[in-house]
Design a protein around this motif. Sequence first.
Motif, mmCIF file in Angstrom:
data_model
loop_
_atom_site.group_PDB
_atom_site.id
_atom_site.type_symbol
_atom_site.label_atom_id
_atom_site.label_comp_id
_atom_site.label_asym_id
_atom_site.label_seq_id
_atom_site.Cartn_x
_atom_site.Cartn_y
_atom_site.Cartn_z
ATOM 1 N N ASP A 66 38.376 25.572 45.221
ATOM 2 C CA ASP A 66 38.607 26.983 45.535
ATOM 3 C C ASP A 66 37.324 27.763 45.252
ATOM 4 O O ASP A 66 36.365 27.226 44.697
ATOM 5 C CB ASP A 66 39.778 27.521 44.703
ATOM 6 C CG ASP A 66 40.469 28.696 45.396
ATOM 7 O OD1 ASP A 66 39.877 29.281 46.333
ATOM 8 O OD2 ASP A 66 41.598 29.022 44.997
ATOM 9 N N ASP A 67 37.335 29.036 45.620
ATOM 10 C CA ASP A 67 36.149 29.863 45.386
ATOM 11 C C ASP A 67 35.964 30.149 43.899
ATOM 12 O O ASP A 67 36.928 30.139 43.130
ATOM 13 C CB ASP A 67 36.275 31.184 46.152
ATOM 14 C CG ASP A 67 36.108 31.006 47.654
ATOM 15 O OD1 ASP A 67 35.641 29.927 48.067
ATOM 16 O OD2 ASP A 67 36.445 31.932 48.404
ATOM 17 N N VAL A 69 35.414 31.954 40.267
ATOM 18 C CA VAL A 69 36.039 33.074 39.578
ATOM 19 C C VAL A 69 35.039 33.581 38.537
ATOM 20 O O VAL A 69 34.513 32.799 37.749
ATOM 21 C CB VAL A 69 37.342 32.635 38.879
ATOM 22 C CG1 VAL A 69 37.964 33.801 38.108
ATOM 23 C CG2 VAL A 69 38.318 32.043 39.886
ATOM 24 N N HIS A 86 35.376 37.207 45.186
ATOM 25 C CA HIS A 86 36.501 38.132 45.353
ATOM 26 C C HIS A 86 37.431 38.118 44.144
ATOM 27 O O HIS A 86 38.261 39.000 44.004
ATOM 28 C CB HIS A 86 37.270 37.805 46.637
ATOM 29 C CG HIS A 86 37.596 36.346 46.781
ATOM 30 N ND1 HIS A 86 38.672 35.777 46.183
ATOM 31 C CD2 HIS A 86 36.915 35.351 47.415
ATOM 32 C CE1 HIS A 86 38.680 34.472 46.463
ATOM 33 N NE2 HIS A 86 37.625 34.178 47.199
ATOM 34 N N ASP A 87 37.273 37.125 43.260
ATOM 35 C CA ASP A 87 38.118 37.070 42.054
ATOM 36 C C ASP A 87 37.233 37.361 40.842
ATOM 37 O O ASP A 87 36.528 36.483 40.348
ATOM 38 C CB ASP A 87 38.794 35.699 41.956
ATOM 39 C CG ASP A 87 39.860 35.649 40.865
ATOM 40 O OD1 ASP A 87 39.910 36.571 40.011
ATOM 41 O OD2 ASP A 87 40.644 34.673 40.855
ATOM 42 N N ARG A 89 37.263 39.051 37.074
ATOM 43 C CA ARG A 89 38.118 39.483 35.969
ATOM 44 C C ARG A 89 37.206 39.998 34.847
ATOM 45 O O ARG A 89 36.212 39.359 34.522
ATOM 46 C CB ARG A 89 38.971 38.311 35.475
ATOM 47 C CG ARG A 89 39.713 37.645 36.638
ATOM 48 C CD ARG A 89 40.524 36.443 36.210
ATOM 49 N NE ARG A 89 40.958 35.695 37.391
ATOM 50 C CZ ARG A 89 41.798 34.669 37.361
ATOM 51 N NH1 ARG A 89 42.309 34.254 36.202
ATOM 52 N NH2 ARG A 89 42.134 34.042 38.468
ATOM 53 N N ALA A 107 42.173 31.870 32.547
ATOM 54 C CA ALA A 107 41.670 31.525 33.885
ATOM 55 C C ALA A 107 41.502 30.014 34.028
ATOM 56 O O ALA A 107 41.896 29.419 35.040
ATOM 57 C CB ALA A 107 40.350 32.239 34.142
#
Lengths: 388, 388
Positions: A66-67, A69, A86-87, A89, A107
């Motif tokens: 996945d992309d 974080v 885009h993620d 935190r 996470a």
Amino acid sequence: MAEPMMIFAAQEYRDRVAKLQMGMAAQGLDALLLTTPADVFYVTGFLTRFWASPARPWFVIVPVADDPVAVIPSIGAALMGQTWLHDIRTWDAPDPRDDGISLLTGALADLVPAQGQIGVPMGLETHLRMPLADYDLLRAQLAPRQIVDATACIQRIREVKSEAEINKIRESCAIAGRAFARVPEFAAEGQPLSCVFRDFQIALLTEGADWVSYVAGGAGPDGYGDVISPAGPQPLRRGDILMLDTGAVKNGYFCDFDRNFAIGRASDTARRAHAALWQATEDTLALLRPGWRACDVHAALCANLQKYGATPSGGRLGHGLGITLTEWPSFTPLDETPLREGMVLTLEPGCVTGDGRIMVHEENIVLRKDGAEVLSPRASHELPEITA
Amino acid sequence: MAEPMMIFAAQEYRDRVAKLQMGMAAQGLDALLLTTPADVFYVTGFLTRFWASPARPWFVIVPVADDPVAVIPSIGAALMGQTWLHDIRTWDAPDPRDDGISLLTGALADLVPAQGQIGVPMGLETHLRMPLADYDLLRAQLAPRQIVDATACIQRIREVKSEAEINKIRESCAIAGRAFARVPEFAAEGQPLSCVFRDFQIALLTEGADWVSYVAGGAGPDGYGDVISPAGPQPLRRGDILMLDTGAVKNGYFCDFDRNFAIGRASDTARRAHAALWQATEDTLALLRPGWRACDVHAALCANLQKYGATPSGGRLGHGLGITLTEWPSFTPLDETPLREGMVLTLEPGCVTGDGRIMVHEENIVLRKDGAEVLSPRASHELPEITA
């Protein structure tokens, strides 16, 4: 304010992450945890000089499928928001009760199964940029997940540069080349070395560097005693060899090469040493091919120096280059890293010129299928003399 | 070439080590192991920009009752030899088989009894600058010796500056003050922000900085969205507020403050915000005394901003300063570190000026027995306008 982050199109970073993920899958890693400026910049494009503040840790997680974080201090939210991620935190750092560790644990726990593995660079030329106590806590909270060494996973990808990266390094090299060409404007007999270092940094900025992460050098009769010192107030004297070495940064990419100048007429010793360094470099450049190991470059440079009557100095004789001043591999007798097409490297032979004195000579190259392409404007064969 | 290292007389370093050793004895530590540029510089005076190369770890051991021992790559031997240290042990780094760990283990095993304790900074705002795998190996080889957290031991000493250190920081502040005074020479409507950043760095060097470790800032109508970004090519526009923030280095000591400039006539919003920031700083400076806690400064700045009609921004509102761009403590609601005489600090209130826009204002001070002495040339009460 979107422009600062647009050093590369998003696809460049996606390509990097896809390569990392292939390596991760091969090693059985479910995620990478990255903490250093270089690794974070490599994956995200997040570029700031704010890393100079040691107050806060910054984390980027690369999941295997996945992309990435970002788990970062809120002060970085706006800038990270300009990258392709885009993620994102955030927490209010520094927080003495919990400096992002709960957020990071959460996470990672979501992304990595309980029996999974998280990779962290732990090997040569790496360090973990977060408090050790927090790392111990993170490891305990994530158990039974294992944290394992991912040095090779990162280094095998980062060490081969894309054409886009090579162009950035070439641009940094060109800036430094123009600044070196201006050294005779400000380096002269009687000028304090500290002023020369200052004027050289100004020249690098004037010629287009975004900032100057590294300047070192030395000056002395027929050579210098060390190559990592800051400058003192001592004036340049007739007969000195001045060496300046720089890592100037443009768009986050470094050059790293040096140049020598004789103050007044060069002695035979200095001219012979410079010629040997230049010719040993030239001969090694002509032979170098993908498939050599790092130690083979060391051996070739030493053999070529000896062929031209020079005594090789100790230490490594070059290294990788890119988003830090120096990267692996190291041209030492012990480093067996295979050299591959696309690697950007420095060739940095040094030779002994007297008691406790050396001269060094450095060029930056990219290794192509059929040999070395020189990225730094090649030094002149003759040692330049500043005789004004 | 002895001059570069003579930033302070040897006695300054001996005094520091004596204070560290008192703290170590109180905590039951037999030795400290230091790995970061700042900690190594603090104890030894070893100053080099070569830390920009992540290739090699560097170690300094402070025994509880003897002079420090340097365990360093041989490339640093000449420079470390110019410091007051007399026990300097070197290895040829980087060595993929054993990058100084045997040498370091031996040195620590000799200095620390088997039942002893070795302190390493592990807490907030610290990191360990060596490969994690090597640290694990070191810990295993040194067992049953314990490695324990020494964050407080280091921070309680480093945070109180000597007069010699305060003078160095004052000098860095003066350099930046002169450079800020020259901003109207190169910042004007239509000028790209990247050029302004470049010219500001040149001004800092011209005014005497040894190097410029940090420049950031922003520009936008009535404020800026973030304060850590590098500059992009966007030109300054009439109505923008330009903020420049710098950590310039002289003799290894930083300043860290910022200044605001209106491009053209300042709007009422921007003038009011600047006045509130300036006056909130002024009022807090007048009250600040040793014995306050870090969180008290945060509370005072917020209360004073509100008194002048401004909305405080998030994040910390100042911090320690010295041999890194930022040091502990942090002016946040959570940091209860007591402020002591001799601490050098930044006051950095920020306020919201619009949707996603803030303005910040920063001064550097040393805390004296009877209050704050401002080290940075105090900003003008009026927001400067660049109307050329």
